[in-house]
Design a protein around this motif. Structure first.
Motif, PDB file in Angstrom:
ATOM      1  N   ALA A   1      -9.693 -28.484 -29.264  1.00  0.00           N
ATOM      2  CA  ALA A   1      -8.906 -29.660 -29.577  1.00  0.00           C
ATOM      3  C   ALA A   1      -8.638 -30.422 -28.280  1.00  0.00           C
ATOM      4  N   ALA A   2      -8.772 -31.745 -28.343  1.00  0.00           N
ATOM      5  CA  ALA A   2      -8.469 -32.547 -27.162  1.00  0.00           C
ATOM      6  C   ALA A   2      -6.983 -32.393 -26.856  1.00  0.00           C
ATOM      7  N   ALA A   3      -6.646 -32.219 -25.592  1.00  0.00           N
ATOM      8  CA  ALA A   3      -5.244 -31.998 -25.244  1.00  0.00           C
ATOM      9  C   ALA A   3      -4.806 -32.958 -24.157  1.00  0.00           C
ATOM     10  N   GLU A   4      -3.841 -33.793 -24.491  1.00  0.00           N
ATOM     11  CA  GLU A   4      -3.311 -34.722 -23.485  1.00  0.00           C
ATOM     12  C   GLU A   4      -1.971 -35.267 -23.970  1.00  0.00           C
ATOM     13  N   ILE A   5      -1.218 -35.857 -23.031  1.00  0.00           N
ATOM     14  CA  ILE A   5       0.006 -36.554 -23.444  1.00  0.00           C
ATOM     15  C   ILE A   5      -0.431 -37.973 -23.827  1.00  0.00           C
ATOM     16  N   PRO A   6      -0.255 -38.358 -25.101  1.00  0.00           N
ATOM     17  CA  PRO A   6      -0.734 -39.675 -25.531  1.00  0.00           C
ATOM     18  C   PRO A   6       0.063 -40.809 -24.892  1.00  0.00           C
ATOM     19  N   GLN A   7      -0.544 -41.975 -24.857  1.00  0.00           N
ATOM     20  CA  GLN A   7       0.100 -43.146 -24.241  1.00  0.00           C
ATOM     21  C   GLN A   7       0.839 -44.029 -25.246  1.00  0.00           C
ATOM     22  N   VAL A   8       0.785 -43.663 -26.515  1.00  0.00           N
ATOM     23  CA  VAL A   8       1.413 -44.493 -27.559  1.00  0.00           C
ATOM     24  C   VAL A   8       2.938 -44.311 -27.545  1.00  0.00           C
ATOM     25  N   SER A   9       3.679 -45.419 -27.669  1.00  0.00           N
ATOM     26  CA  SER A   9       5.138 -45.238 -27.692  1.00  0.00           C
ATOM     27  C   SER A   9       5.724 -45.714 -29.024  1.00  0.00           C
ATOM     28  N   TRP A  10       7.005 -45.416 -29.239  1.00  0.00           N
ATOM     29  CA  TRP A  10       7.660 -45.807 -30.501  1.00  0.00           C
ATOM     30  C   TRP A  10       7.536 -47.306 -30.732  1.00  0.00           C
ATOM     31  N   GLU A  11       7.544 -48.080 -29.639  1.00  0.00           N
ATOM     32  CA  GLU A  11       7.492 -49.548 -29.780  1.00  0.00           C
ATOM     33  C   GLU A  11       6.140 -50.027 -30.314  1.00  0.00           C
ATOM     34  N   ASP A  12       5.128 -49.156 -30.249  1.00  0.00           N
ATOM     35  CA  ASP A  12       3.816 -49.547 -30.765  1.00  0.00           C
ATOM     36  C   ASP A  12       3.735 -49.410 -32.280  1.00  0.00           C
ATOM     37  N   ILE A  13       4.834 -48.931 -32.864  1.00  0.00           N
ATOM     38  CA  ILE A  13       4.842 -48.700 -34.308  1.00  0.00           C
ATOM     39  C   ILE A  13       5.803 -49.676 -34.974  1.00  0.00           C
ATOM     40  N   GLY A  14       5.291 -50.440 -35.937  1.00  0.00           N
ATOM     41  CA  GLY A  14       6.138 -51.391 -36.665  1.00  0.00           C
ATOM     42  C   GLY A  14       6.752 -50.711 -37.875  1.00  0.00           C
ATOM     43  N   GLY A  15       8.021 -51.018 -38.156  1.00  0.00           N
ATOM     44  CA  GLY A  15       8.699 -50.442 -39.324  1.00  0.00           C
ATOM     45  C   GLY A  15       8.938 -48.950 -39.148  1.00  0.00           C
ATOM     46  N   LEU A  16       9.036 -48.228 -40.263  1.00  0.00           N
ATOM     47  CA  LEU A  16       9.178 -46.762 -40.271  1.00  0.00           C
ATOM     48  C   LEU A  16      10.355 -46.267 -39.432  1.00  0.00           C
ATOM     49  N   HIS A  17      11.448 -47.047 -39.427  1.00  0.00           N
ATOM     50  CA  HIS A  17      12.575 -46.693 -38.559  1.00  0.00           C
ATOM     51  C   HIS A  17      13.182 -45.339 -38.896  1.00  0.00           C
ATOM     52  N   GLU A  18      13.304 -45.064 -40.209  1.00  0.00           N
ATOM     53  CA  GLU A  18      13.907 -43.800 -40.629  1.00  0.00           C
ATOM     54  C   GLU A  18      13.016 -42.612 -40.203  1.00  0.00           C
ATOM     55  N   VAL A  19      11.708 -42.771 -40.404  1.00  0.00           N
ATOM     56  CA  VAL A  19      10.770 -41.688 -40.038  1.00  0.00           C
ATOM     57  C   VAL A  19      10.811 -41.450 -38.528  1.00  0.00           C
ATOM     58  N   LYS A  20      10.842 -42.537 -37.781  1.00  0.00           N
ATOM     59  CA  LYS A  20      10.898 -42.404 -36.315  1.00  0.00           C
ATOM     60  C   LYS A  20      12.152 -41.638 -35.907  1.00  0.00           C
TER      61      LYS A  20
END
Ligand code: ATP
Length: 278
Positions: free
Chosen positions: A7-26
């Protein structure tokens, strides 16, 4: 020697701000993933046992993978990805070995998160015998799935002693997941990741046009209204297609206009139906 895909292993660069909506799930993921890793001492102080697993479910293209990446990024945890379908298609014994190896590597690189996509491919309710056919002989399908599932259960139970390893599983078919996985201490939290409503679509559109210069005639609210039933992935595709439409007009283009969004919109048919998003 057979090729064992790690499995590829790394700390991803995606942040919460890159996700629209889904506030409760976040918010729920922050509590279930970020807190136990970042504030482990507080959990110990209050005698709280952190979750070992979280199950994300919802239609395809609605952000499950991206949420796992953002959670890992926020917790500064290594993300190791596994696909249930891929494990299922491997030679007998190889899938189990890859599962065990992934958990071993996760423990070594803790804090870490194992993202287990298409979990239902191996974690399907025993006896349902979904088949899948990838391994050819349907006679063996159930026992093959069971071996992978029991390896997975053993590994998850083994996490008790290892600090800072969490499993995030994703599926489009939560009802197919074996009840054994849902026992307390395994997948303690189950989070529904819904398709975006109007407000969320607007946020997703903002995320995916962040780096685009939009002409004054572009009204993202209107775009959001006209994209009912679109998944986040389809909205991302729409923004990309609009920019490409602008480039098609001129390779010198530096703004994306309303007509580009209209032409992109005409080229995309949403895969979800109103019934599925109700
Ligand atoms: P699948 O079940 O098919 O694996 P998924 O639920 O894991 O899908 P992702 O792979 O996370 O979905 O989403 C695909 C792409 O769609 C992402 O790379 C992202 O660009 C975009 N996307 C989906 N939902 C959102 C969202 N809420 N905000 C921003 N981008 C989104």
């Amino acid at each position: 020697p057979s090729i064992v895909r790690g499995a590829a292993a790394e700390i991803p660069q995606v942040s919460w701000e890159d996700i629209g909506g889904l506030h409760e799930v976040k918010k729920r993921l922050q509590q279930a993933v970020e807190w136990p890793i970042k504030h482990a001492d507080a959990f110990t102080r209050l005698g709280l046992r952190p979750s070992r697993g979280v199950l994300l479910h919802g239609p395809p293209g609605c952000c499950k993978t991206t949420l796992a990446k953002a959670a890992a990024h926020a917790a500064q945890a290594t993300l190791l990805s596994l696909s249930g379908a891929e494990l299922y298609s491997m030679y007998v014994g190889e899938g189990e070995a890859l599962l065990r190896d992934t958990f071993r590597r996760a423990r070594l690189s803790a804090p870490s998160i194992i993202f287990f996509d298409e979990a239902d491919a191996i974690a399907a309710r025993r006896g349902v015998g979904e088949g899948g056919g990838a391994r050819g002989s349907s006679e063996n399908d159930t026992s093959v799935g069971e071996k992978l599932l029991s390896t997975l259960l053993t590994e998850i139970d083994g996490l008790e002693l290892a600090q800072g390893v969490l499993v995030l599983a994703a599926t489009n078919r939560p009802q197919a997941i074996d009840a054994a996985l849902m026992r307390p201490g395994r997948f303690d939290s189950v989070l529904y990741v819904p398709p975006p409503d109007f407000e969320s679509r607007l946020e997703v559109l903002h995320v995916h046009t962040r780096h685009m210069q939009l002409s004054d005639d572009v009204d993202l609210e209107e775009v959001a209204e006209n994209t009912e039933c679109f998944t986040g992935a389809e909205l991302a595709g729409l923004c990309r297609e609009a920019a490409i439409a602008a480039l098609r007009e001129s390779l010198e283009a530096d703004t994306v206009c309303k007509r580009h969004f209209s032409s992109a919109r005409n080229g995309i048919q949403p895969t979800l139906t109103p019934l599925q998003i109700a």
